[in-house]
Design a protein around this motif. Structure first.
Motif, PDB file in Angstrom:
ATOM      1  N   ARG A 155      29.268  11.480  36.673  1.00 39.76           N
ATOM      2  CA  ARG A 155      30.754  11.689  36.328  1.00 39.76           C
ATOM      3  C   ARG A 155      31.341  11.077  35.092  1.00 39.76           C
ATOM      4  N   ASP A 156      30.885   9.809  35.138  1.00 39.77           N
ATOM      5  CA  ASP A 156      31.198   8.733  34.008  1.00 39.77           C
ATOM      6  C   ASP A 156      30.389   8.963  32.594  1.00 39.77           C
ATOM      7  N   GLU A 168      30.578   9.975  29.895  1.00 38.00           N
ATOM      8  CA  GLU A 168      31.163   9.583  28.668  1.00 38.00           C
ATOM      9  C   GLU A 168      31.340   8.150  28.576  1.00 38.00           C
ATOM     10  N   ALA A 169      31.581   7.322  29.423  1.00 38.05           N
ATOM     11  CA  ALA A 169      31.480   6.120  29.409  1.00 38.05           C
ATOM     12  C   ALA A 169      30.082   5.379  29.205  1.00 38.05           C
TER      13      ALA A 169
END
Lengths: 380, 551
Positions: free
Chosen positions: A272-273, A275-276
């Protein structure tokens, strides 16, 4: 190859316990040295939790240099622990002048300082002492931090433990890292012996780090004077941990994403992260390791972890009982250090796994890098 | 009265003065005329000579000596029609009757400046020595302490980044719960993930339509079918309008140089683009001819080229040696980078390309401070060109190895080695070792490399070499049809075959890079700056490059 033995426990332990576990793995290491870091100390150190402890080996001259320097900076000795040295003719250990484990009171002007200010002071002091004794090898300073003691010496690990008198007069601790080899691939240097400590973070590693030079060059360019040394290619693992935790403020599990980032967009999808991760992968490219490495580390908050490289994987196992968990290179070490454990609950971290045990050692968390999920293994 | 046969030939050149001497075998020649008609420089022509023949024509043997006139193939001694050694004559000869041979004792350099015009040519530096890149060896082989990888079995990621990687300290991330999430900062510099060997800038115009089309098709195939994200630079001169508006534009780096050729068309096409280009390269210098401008000869400016470049047909197109509007790197270059970034809404990496030079560090330091500079390409002296003065090609420029290394180590010093990627060009694959040269440059600190001449040789059979073979790219008479706009010549080149070879080259380079990285124990990331893996057999060079000396 190095053998690693680390224990985290709800109760105080003797360092001889992980050392004896190392002994069971003796076929796998060359018995050339011992490195010990003890954290969360008990016994005579239990009441000294707020006082920084200097762990250093010095010559007589070096000892006086340390004394003078510390006094000049306003540090006052609070407690001095001396190992009960036992050197028998059978031992192949060359005794050095002084093994110093000294708890200090902060200089008066730092008593009310913030934690960060204190941390900077302790690190600067350690680096200065290191610099003072580096040329003539009169001072080896391994750590200067509250509630942490480091001991290192060349020789058979079990003999070194007995040499320091740890079998009779142990320093008790709830977290103990021990590693059974000097850097015998190259010239022996006490600074090349794992575990490596920096501002509450420490790691020890199994394997040779093929990406060492680019990582070292990147760390030294981060503007932190504490990123020095690198007498061993494994020291960068401790500094990467410190950099991403303290320098960047990332949560601990991102350590895995820094040293072994996911390889492609399809792998990111499960997180879910994502993008980071995309940004991190590009910006932290120079800190990617290529193994073969099994890293055992301890975070600033006392959580212990084990992570592997993404491909070549060194041996490593985590297992234990409620209140005591071992992080070992081999299962025989675990059997020695944690008798009565349910071996079926042992965790062998693979390429996407990061095994984490929080202080108190009540359970093992296994975080999966690919989907971001955490499995918890309850211990009996 | 003058005698018919003069012995005074002091002002004529002989065949021994020429760089290539044609060896022609009378007995094998069928007089088909192919060689003389195909020669791009008219170095050979049909001729006659008188010879002594022993004949016997009667019913009984009666050998008689007679003198007869025979046809032959003659080589011109006119220096302007000298044989260039291309050996196209040999290629077309059905009977292997003709071939040029190199004459190391030639005097061509003393006579090339006829009419007071210095010798101009295309190609590369005429230096046949083994380059530093080819002398570098990979000597840190993973053995028992750290197992080597298997190039054929393990998973490798041979990719690099083109674009400015933010320093980790400035990443726009914040911790929410136990996760890192973007903090909403609107601008993140664009970064492309590409294969670490790019095809360097060669323009439509300098290259023939078939060559350019072949390269473009190969690059598209590599990306879309083989999954190898190779990008190609257009060189100065724009690109075909249909391609500009196609979804394949993302595989191309658009180059802007001092003549701005093609940019009127590019700018007007921006609203119609389906995707962004891979990057914008601002060419300030070229390794093969540093400080010298470009020239596309009038004879090459046919209708299609004129249209793409937005100029009249059949005029010389000169790019000035420098950007006429640029006078300082601090201000003007920064403005140009910003302007080009702005044209695509800051979604496209923009970076300069300079020729290798002692002043590269100054350029680098300025770019390091410019947050919009996406990379720096340094083009070393062994780069190629379609047209330049011989003196620029042979004597101007800086070797790439130490120039790159110095720049990389400077970035290391300021902690920006990952922030500002360096791309190295000039002599990559000079001796056919594309992957090894590229890997050596990466381990010296390059994030990636460019190749130009290599791809022309490998994909289209370019005949040029470091002994001045052929090297007539500037004349538009390329015998292979690579650097010409003459349909009779470029029809010799099959774009499909060029594309096939481009694919072959990159698929095999990908494998060779793995074969190099696997024993070094590297697979997850490129070994950029892994200088401990390199050695060279020269102490001074080792010291200069800060790598190991091994012998």
């Amino acid at each position: 190859m190095c053998r690693l033995s680390a224990l985290i426990s709800a109760d105080y332990m003797s360092p001889m316990e992980p050392i004896l576990a190392l002994e069971t793995m003796k076929e796998g290491h060359d018995g050339s040295g011992l490195g010990l870091i003890m954290r969360d100390l008990g016994g005579e150190f239990e009441g000294l939790k707020d006082y920084p402890i200097l762990s250093a080996i010095t010559s007589e001259d070096g000892y006086h240099t340390v004394q003078e320097y510390m006094e000049s900076r306003g540090f006052r000795v609070k407690y001095n622990w001396e190992p009960t040295i036992k050197l028998t003719p059978a031992m192949s250990i060359e005794k050095r002048d002084r093994y110093n484990v000294i708890a200090y009171e902060y200089p008066p002007e730092f008593v009310e300082a913030t934690e960060d200010q204190k941390a900077e002071l302790l690190t600067a002091t350690r680096l200065q002492l290191r610099a003072l004794g580096e040329a003539d090898q009169s001072i080896y300073v391994f750590s200067f931090w509250p509630d942490v003691v480091t001991l290192k010496e060349v020789g058979d690990p079990l003999e070194v433990g007995e040499f320091f008198g740890l079998d009779k007069n142990p320093i008790l601790a709830k977290t103990i890292f021990s590693q059974g080899r000097q850097n015998t691939n190259y010239a022996i240097n006490l600074y090349a012996c794992h575990p490596f400590f920096i501002q509450g973070c420490f790691t020890m590693t199994n394997g040779e780090n093929t990406a060492f030079v680019p990582i070292r060059e990147y760390l030294t360019g981060r503007g932190n004077p504490a990123y020095v040394g690198y007498n061993s290619d494994s020291e960068v693992f401790a500094h990467i941990l410190h950099y991403m935790r303290k320098g960047l403020g990332y949560p601990l599990r991102y350590y895995k994403d820094v040293i072994t980032p996911l390889s492609s967009e399809s792998e990111f999808e499960g997180r879910r992260d994502a993008e980071a991760l995309r940004l991190m992968k590009r910006s932290l490219r120079m800190l990617t390791i290529d193994g073969p490495n099994c890293v055992i580390g301890c975070d600033m908050d006392g959580s212990m972890f084990m992570a592997q490289d993404a491909k070549k994987l060194r041996p490593g196992v985590v297992g234990g009982v409620k209140g005591r968990v071992g992080f070992m290179s081999e299962v025989c070490g675990l059997a020695s250090a944690v008798p009565g454990r349910d071996a079926e609950k042992d965790v062998f971290p693979m390429k996407y796994d990061m095994a984490i045990v929080k202080p108190g050692a009540q359970e093992i968390e296994v975080w999966n890098q690919l989907d971001g999920s955490t499995s918890t293994i309850s211990l009996a | 009265m003058e005698s018919t046969g003069r012995l005074d030939v002091n002002h004529q050149l002989g065949l021994n003065d020429l760089p290539y001497i044609i060896r022609w075998e009378d007995s094998r020649c069928t007089r088909c005329g192919r060689c003389t008609s195909v020669c791009p420089v008219a170095a050979i022509e049909p001729g006659v000579y008188e010879r002594r023949v022993v004949e016997s024509t009667g019913a009984t043997p009666l050998p008689t000596t007679v003198r007869k006139v025979s046809s032959c193939v003659k080589q011109s001694t006119d220096v302007m029609r000298r044989c260039i050694g291309c050996a196209t004559c040999r290629n077309v000869c059905p009977n292997d009757a003709i071939a040029p041979t190199f004459n190391p004792a030639n005097k061509f350099n003393w006579h090339a400046n006829q009419g007071g015009e210095p010798y101009k040519r295309g190609g590369r530096r005429n230096d046949n020595n083994v380059s530093i890149l080819d002398r570098i060896k990979f000597t840190r082989i993973s053995m028992l302490t750290d197992p080597a990888l298997d190039a054929g079995r393990h998973e490798f990621r041979v990719r690099t980044y083109l674009g400015r990687n933010l320093p980790p300290e400035n990443l726009p991330l914040k911790v929410v719960g136990n996760d890192l999430v973007p903090d909403g900062t609107p601008f993140i510099p664009p970064v492309r993930e590409i294969f670490p060997i790019r095809i360097g800038g060669m323009s439509v115009g300098a290259l023939s339509p078939h060559m350019w089309e072949g390269l473009a098709m190969g690059v598209a195939y590599l990306n879309e079918v083989k999954g190898i994200p190779v990008v190609m630079c257009t060189g100065e001169g724009g690109m075909p309008p249909r391609l500009l508006k196609s979804p394949f534009l993302k595989y191309f780096i658009l180059q802007i140089a001092s003549g701005y050729f093609g940019w009127d068309e590019i700018v007007h096409a921006i609203p119609h683009m389906q995707c962004d280009p891979a990057a914008i390269e601002i060419k300030y210098g070229q390794g093969a001819k540093p400080g010298d401008g470009g020239l596309l000869m009038a004879s090459k400016v046919l209708q299609n080229i004129a249209k793409i470049r937005g100029v009249p047909m059949f005029v010389d197109l000169a790019s000035p040696p420098t950007h006429q509007t640029k006078y300082s790197i601090e201000e003007a270059v920064a403005k140009m980078i910003t302007s080009m970034s702005m044209a695509w809404g800051f979604r496209v990496p923009v970076y300069p390309k300079i020729s290798g030079t002692k002043t590269a560090l100054a350029v680098l330091n300025n770019l390091a401070r410019n947050p919009f500079a996406a990379a720096l390409t340094i083009d070393g002296e062994d780069g190629g060109t379609g047209a330049a003065y011989n003196v620029s090609l042979d004597k101007m420029g800086h070797p790439i190895a130490s120039n790159l290394r110095e720049c990389y180590l400077n970035l290391v010093k300021i902690g920006k080695q990952n922030e500002l990627p360096l791309f190295a060009a000039g002599g990559v694959g000079k001796r056919g070792n594309l992957a090894a040269n590229a890997a050596a440059l990466m381990m010296l600190g390059a994030s990636g490399t460019d190749c130009g001449k290599y791809i022309m040789q490998a994909a289209a059979g370019c005949l040029g070499d470091e002994q001045n073979r052929c090297n007539i790219c500037n004349t538009g008479k390329c015998p292979r049809g690579i650097t010409t706009q003459d349909p009779k010549l470029f029809r010799r080149l099959d774009p499909d075959k060029v594309a096939q070879r481009v694919v072959d080259v990159f698929v095999s380079a990908d494998k060779e890079l793995k074969k190099i990285f696997a024993p070094l124990g590297r697979s997850t990331e490129l070994p950029i700056g892994m200088s401990d893996g390199l050695s060279i057999d020269d102490k001074a060079v080792a010291e200069r490059l800060e790598i190991n000396y091994a012998c």
